[in-house]
Design a protein around this motif. Structure first.
Motif, PDB file in Angstrom:
ATOM      1  N   UNK A  62     -51.329 -31.037   3.158  1.00  0.00           N
ATOM      2  CA  UNK A  62     -51.146 -32.288   2.539  1.00  0.00           C
ATOM      3  C   UNK A  62     -51.632 -32.156   1.074  1.00  0.00           C
ATOM      4  N   UNK A  63     -50.871 -32.918   0.259  1.00  0.00           N
ATOM      5  CA  UNK A  63     -51.386 -33.202  -1.140  1.00  0.00           C
ATOM      6  C   UNK A  63     -51.462 -34.557  -1.391  1.00  0.00           C
ATOM      7  N   UNK A  64     -52.622 -35.203  -1.421  1.00  0.00           N
ATOM      8  CA  UNK A  64     -52.825 -36.446  -1.607  1.00  0.00           C
ATOM      9  C   UNK A  64     -53.041 -36.558  -3.191  1.00  0.00           C
ATOM     10  N   UNK A  65     -52.159 -37.567  -3.732  1.00  0.00           N
ATOM     11  CA  UNK A  65     -52.120 -37.752  -5.037  1.00  0.00           C
ATOM     12  C   UNK A  65     -52.437 -39.264  -5.339  1.00  0.00           C
ATOM     13  N   UNK A  66     -53.620 -39.220  -6.076  1.00  0.00           N
ATOM     14  CA  UNK A  66     -54.138 -40.411  -6.535  1.00  0.00           C
ATOM     15  C   UNK A  66     -53.977 -40.756  -7.909  1.00  0.00           C
TER      16      UNK A  66
END
Length: 124
Positions: free
Chosen positions: A76-80
Motif C-alpha cells: 500500500x502507498x498511503x498518500x496524505x
C-alpha cells in the motif's frame, strides 16, 4: 508467474488523502513510480519483499507511507496532504527475488513487471 494488480487512485482536493495498492502473486520487491505528462517516470517509494526495508524520496518522505500487509502480498502507498503537483499516473513495479537483493530500488531498470498505472488527480 509473477503478476501484479493495482487498485486505488482517483481524484481528491488539495490536502486530501488517497491510497493505492499493489497485489502481487508471489513474494517480490515492490515500488511505486509516477509519471507526470511531459516528464520522465520517477521513483516515489519502494519496499522489500519482507517489508523490512523501505525507501522514500523527497516526493514521499514527509507525506506518503509505504507498507505491506501481513501476508506480504499486497503493498500500500498511503498518500496524505496531496498537492496539485502530485497529479500523475502512478505505477506499481515488482522485482523477482531470484534476481537478488542488491539493486537500486528506486531505479526504473530494477523491475521486471509493471502495472498499467492508476491516475491520481489533485485539483480543487
Amino acid at each position: 508467474q509473477l503478476q501484479l494488480v493495482e487498485a486505488g487512485g482517483g481524484s481528491v482536493q488539495p490536502g486530501g488523502r488517497l491510497r493505492v495498492s499493489c497485489e502481487v502473486t508471489e513474494r517480490a520487491h515492490v515500488a511505486w513510480f509516477r509519471q507526470i505528462p511531459g516528464k520522465e517516470r520517477e521513483g516515489v517509494a519502494c519496499i522489500s519483499s519482507d517489508g523490512m526495508k523501505k525507501f522514500t524520496t523527497d516526493i514521499s518522505r514527509d507525506r506518503f507511507t509505504i507498507h505491506r500487509d501481513s501476508a506480504k502480498t499486497t503493498m500500500f502507498l498511503q498518500m496524505n496532504d496531496l498537492r496539485p503537483e502530485d497529479t500523475a499516473i502512478y505505477y506499481c513495479a515488482a522485482r523477482r527475488l531470484i534476481r537478488g537483493p542488491n539493486f537500486d530500488c528506486l531505479s526504473n531498470r530494477a523491475y521486471d513487471l509493471w502495472g498499467q498505472g492508476t491516475q491520481v488527480t489533485v485539483s480543487s
